[in-house]
Structures are given as C-alpha cells and as structure tokens.
Design a protein around this motif. Structure first.
Motif, mmCIF file in Angstrom:
data_model
loop_
_atom_site.group_PDB
_atom_site.id
_atom_site.type_symbol
_atom_site.label_atom_id
_atom_site.label_comp_id
_atom_site.label_asym_id
_atom_site.label_seq_id
_atom_site.Cartn_x
_atom_site.Cartn_y
_atom_site.Cartn_z
ATOM 1 N N LYS A 111 0.810 -1.210 0.000
ATOM 2 C CA LYS A 111 0.000 0.000 0.000
ATOM 3 C C LYS A 111 0.848 1.266 0.000
ATOM 4 O O LYS A 111 0.415 2.305 -0.482
ATOM 5 C CB LYS A 111 -0.936 0.016 1.212
ATOM 6 C CG LYS A 111 -2.102 -0.955 1.086
ATOM 7 C CD LYS A 111 -3.052 -0.785 2.243
ATOM 8 C CE LYS A 111 -4.281 -1.650 2.068
ATOM 9 N NZ LYS A 111 -5.270 -1.444 3.136
ATOM 10 N N THR A 112 2.032 1.187 0.576
ATOM 11 C CA THR A 112 2.878 2.372 0.660
ATOM 12 C C THR A 112 4.019 2.340 -0.361
ATOM 13 O O THR A 112 4.880 3.207 -0.344
ATOM 14 C CB THR A 112 3.477 2.506 2.074
ATOM 15 O OG1 THR A 112 4.225 1.314 2.383
ATOM 16 C CG2 THR A 112 2.379 2.678 3.109
ATOM 17 N N SER A 113 4.003 1.334 -1.229
ATOM 18 C CA SER A 113 5.078 1.192 -2.200
ATOM 19 C C SER A 113 5.141 2.390 -3.134
ATOM 20 O O SER A 113 4.135 2.879 -3.630
ATOM 21 C CB SER A 113 4.871 -0.080 -3.032
ATOM 22 O OG SER A 113 5.760 -0.111 -4.121
ATOM 23 N N TYR A 123 3.467 1.829 -6.611
ATOM 24 C CA TYR A 123 2.033 1.785 -6.846
ATOM 25 C C TYR A 123 1.487 3.169 -7.210
ATOM 26 O O TYR A 123 1.782 4.159 -6.551
ATOM 27 C CB TYR A 123 1.290 1.249 -5.621
ATOM 28 C CG TYR A 123 -0.208 1.196 -5.850
ATOM 29 C CD1 TYR A 123 -0.752 0.219 -6.667
ATOM 30 C CD2 TYR A 123 -1.051 2.148 -5.283
ATOM 31 C CE1 TYR A 123 -2.109 0.172 -6.911
ATOM 32 C CE2 TYR A 123 -2.414 2.109 -5.528
ATOM 33 C CZ TYR A 123 -2.940 1.118 -6.340
ATOM 34 O OH TYR A 123 -4.290 1.091 -6.584
ATOM 35 N N LYS A 124 0.670 3.220 -8.250
ATOM 36 C CA LYS A 124 0.032 4.461 -8.676
ATOM 37 C C LYS A 124 -1.451 4.411 -8.321
ATOM 38 O O LYS A 124 -2.126 3.419 -8.589
ATOM 39 C CB LYS A 124 0.200 4.669 -10.186
ATOM 40 C CG LYS A 124 1.648 4.630 -10.668
ATOM 41 C CD LYS A 124 2.518 5.685 -9.988
ATOM 42 C CE LYS A 124 3.951 5.636 -10.496
ATOM 43 N NZ LYS A 124 4.826 6.598 -9.795
ATOM 44 N N LEU A 125 -1.931 5.476 -7.719
ATOM 45 C CA LEU A 125 -3.326 5.554 -7.317
ATOM 46 C C LEU A 125 -4.248 5.426 -8.527
ATOM 47 O O LEU A 125 -3.953 5.948 -9.601
ATOM 48 C CB LEU A 125 -3.592 6.869 -6.600
ATOM 49 C CG LEU A 125 -2.804 7.079 -5.294
ATOM 50 C CD1 LEU A 125 -2.992 8.501 -4.786
ATOM 51 C CD2 LEU A 125 -3.236 6.066 -4.233
ATOM 52 N N GLN A 126 -5.384 4.744 -8.308
ATOM 53 C CA GLN A 126 -6.311 4.475 -9.390
ATOM 54 C C GLN A 126 -7.735 4.844 -8.993
ATOM 55 O O GLN A 126 -8.077 4.848 -7.806
ATOM 56 C CB GLN A 126 -6.268 2.986 -9.760
ATOM 57 C CG GLN A 126 -4.916 2.470 -10.196
ATOM 58 C CD GLN A 126 -4.447 3.115 -11.485
ATOM 59 O OE1 GLN A 126 -5.248 3.405 -12.369
ATOM 60 N NE2 GLN A 126 -3.144 3.345 -11.586
ATOM 61 N N PRO A 127 -8.608 5.139 -9.974
ATOM 62 C CA PRO A 127 -10.017 5.341 -9.661
ATOM 63 C C PRO A 127 -10.582 4.139 -8.908
ATOM 64 O O PRO A 127 -10.279 2.996 -9.240
ATOM 65 C CB PRO A 127 -10.665 5.479 -11.050
ATOM 66 C CG PRO A 127 -9.568 6.025 -11.905
ATOM 67 C CD PRO A 127 -8.318 5.367 -11.402
ATOM 68 N N GLY A 128 -11.356 4.414 -7.883
ATOM 69 C CA GLY A 128 -11.918 3.349 -7.069
ATOM 70 C C GLY A 128 -11.154 3.097 -5.792
ATOM 71 O O GLY A 128 -11.693 2.507 -4.850
ATOM 72 N N ASP A 129 -9.887 3.536 -5.705
ATOM 73 C CA ASP A 129 -9.123 3.385 -4.467
ATOM 74 C C ASP A 129 -9.779 4.209 -3.356
ATOM 75 O O ASP A 129 -10.189 5.350 -3.578
ATOM 76 C CB ASP A 129 -7.676 3.843 -4.651
ATOM 77 C CG ASP A 129 -6.843 2.876 -5.476
ATOM 78 O OD1 ASP A 129 -7.323 1.770 -5.757
ATOM 79 O OD2 ASP A 129 -5.709 3.240 -5.844
ATOM 80 N N LEU A 130 -9.868 3.611 -2.177
ATOM 81 C CA LEU A 130 -10.431 4.312 -1.016
ATOM 82 C C LEU A 130 -9.272 4.822 -0.171
ATOM 83 O O LEU A 130 -8.407 4.047 0.257
ATOM 84 C CB LEU A 130 -11.314 3.375 -0.204
ATOM 85 C CG LEU A 130 -12.055 3.999 0.982
ATOM 86 C CD1 LEU A 130 -13.096 5.000 0.484
ATOM 87 C CD2 LEU A 130 -12.727 2.914 1.820
ATOM 88 N N ILE A 144 -9.307 17.649 -6.734
ATOM 89 C CA ILE A 144 -7.867 17.482 -6.965
ATOM 90 C C ILE A 144 -7.660 16.207 -7.770
ATOM 91 O O ILE A 144 -8.165 15.138 -7.402
ATOM 92 C CB ILE A 144 -7.090 17.381 -5.638
ATOM 93 C CG1 ILE A 144 -7.224 18.665 -4.830
ATOM 94 C CG2 ILE A 144 -5.624 17.065 -5.896
ATOM 95 C CD1 ILE A 144 -6.460 19.842 -5.399
ATOM 96 N N GLN A 145 -6.898 16.296 -8.843
ATOM 97 C CA GLN A 145 -6.579 15.130 -9.672
ATOM 98 C C GLN A 145 -5.398 14.382 -9.053
ATOM 99 O O GLN A 145 -4.303 14.926 -8.929
ATOM 100 C CB GLN A 145 -6.218 15.576 -11.090
ATOM 101 C CG GLN A 145 -5.918 14.436 -12.055
ATOM 102 C CD GLN A 145 -7.161 13.764 -12.581
ATOM 103 O OE1 GLN A 145 -8.200 14.412 -12.727
ATOM 104 N NE2 GLN A 145 -7.078 12.472 -12.857
ATOM 105 N N ILE A 146 -5.629 13.115 -8.662
ATOM 106 C CA ILE A 146 -4.535 12.374 -8.038
ATOM 107 C C ILE A 146 -4.326 10.980 -8.639
ATOM 108 O O ILE A 146 -3.316 10.333 -8.335
ATOM 109 C CB ILE A 146 -4.726 12.237 -6.509
ATOM 110 C CG1 ILE A 146 -5.994 11.471 -6.174
ATOM 111 C CG2 ILE A 146 -4.700 13.586 -5.840
ATOM 112 C CD1 ILE A 146 -6.099 11.135 -4.702
ATOM 113 N N ALA A 147 -5.254 10.503 -9.455
ATOM 114 C CA ALA A 147 -5.049 9.199 -10.089
ATOM 115 C C ALA A 147 -3.788 9.243 -10.944
ATOM 116 O O ALA A 147 -3.510 10.228 -11.627
ATOM 117 C CB ALA A 147 -6.251 8.827 -10.942
#
Length: 214
Positions: A46-48, A51-58, A89-92
C-alpha cells in the motif's frame, strides 16, 4: 465481499512472507505467525513507491494537527477527489507520496506548512497483482484501451527471477463469490508458442509465480 480481507489473504501467498519487508521473494520463516507477515506485506504494498493511485481506491487523508481535515474518500472514475478547502484534486496516476505533495501544495493557501498523510484503505477494482518470483512484484492498473494478458503482466514487472517456476504460474480469481485457482504453464507460451494459454486477466486477479524447487 470484504475486498481488504480477500486481497490480504492472497497477498501473503504472493509475497511469501518477507518478514523483513525488504524482499518479497523470501520464504516464510518457521515460527512466524502468518497473520503478522500478511499485515506487514499488505502495508508494504500500500505504501510502495511503485504503486500508482487508481479510480476506485479508497483513501484516508489527514493533515497533522488539523483533526477536522480527516477524510475517507474514494477516487472518482475521473481520477479526482474532493477535499475540504481545495475542492477537486486530480490524483489518479500519482504515487502516495506524490499525492501527499499535491495536496500539501494546494492547502498552503489556507494552512501554514500543511503535513499531509495519505493511506490506501482499499484498492479499487481495476488492478491485478503480480507477485512471487518476479523482478518487481507490484499492483498493475488494467489498461482501459486493451486487454492485459498474463505474459504482458509478468513482462511489465520485469519478468521472472532466476528462481521462478515458470511452468507452475497460478492465477487466483474470484468468480461468483468463490475463489478459483488457474494454473498456467508459461513455458509453453514463451518456448512453444502456445498463445492460447496466454489468458486475459480480469480485475482483481492475482498472478503468483512460485519458486522452483530445483
């Protein structure tokens, strides 16, 4: 279905219990509780930085010393979150650390030296996981424009290690609430050209490459 418990259980298989949380290909040490290893490696993923944040991630987002800024938000299909003071804010597509910096910069207009902390509480349903004896075990986002095959996923994480049992690759999949295991001899794909075995992956699939015993 509790996605956290589902992914947590099978992440243990893929990471093979790296008790030091430094090499996800180590074997499970004798006497170490499986639950302890599971939690350590779930946190690691989870903290790697990979890993890139994606739509649907909580996400759970908080700002140090600002209790009223604590929020649990899900990334929208457009890749954004709506956060107090700063709006959308755009973060994906960003890593956790990159998203923290983007939020901190946006909040500087309202809060002096904001220290933002972001934690992924639950993954969205657009990822597959490639674990075990591969160069860089990781979560991969399914590309929206085309299917992702088993061999493409393995190639995306740097390919097999020298210890990989490439004839015993296993794909773990949930179907109708039941977990199934699909065994694939990747050697037949790469060495014999049997492309029919190069299956298309589905959201939530976990590709596990075991270690060869020889």
């Amino acid at each position: 279905m509790n996605l956290y418990k589902y992914f947590s259980f099978f992440l243990l298989l893929g990471f093979l219990g790296a008790c030091a949380a430094t090499d996800p290909r180590q074997e499970i040490p004798a006497g170490v509780p499986a639950e302890t290893i599971l939690n350590d490696n779930l946190t690691q993923l989870k903290t790697s930085a990979e890993y890139k944040l994606q739509p649907g991630d909580l996400l759970e987002i908080q700002v140090f010393m600002e209790k009223d800024m604590l929020r649990t938000l899900r990334i929208s299909t457009g890749g954004t979150i709506t956060y107090p003071l700063v709006g959308n804010i755009q973060i994906a597509g960003l890593s956790v650390s990159q998203a923290e910096k983007v939020l901190a910069v946006a909040l500087e207009e309202y809060i002096k030296d904001p220290q933002v902390s972001l934690l992924i509480k639950e993954y969205g349903n657009h990822n597959v996981y490639v674990l075990g004896q591969v160069a860089k075990p990781a979560a991969l986002a399914l590309p929206p424009e085309k299917p992702l095959t088993l061999l493409e996923a393995i190639t995306s994480v740097g390919g097999f290690t020298d210890l990989a049992a490439i004839s015993k690759v296993r794909v773990l999949r949930m179907e109708n609430g039941q977990q199934t295991a699909l065994d694939v001899d990747v050697a037949q794909i790469t060495k014999q050209g049997n492309k029919a075995l190069d299956m298309v992956l589905q959201a939530g699939d976990i590709v596990f490459v075991p270690q060869s015993m020889f």
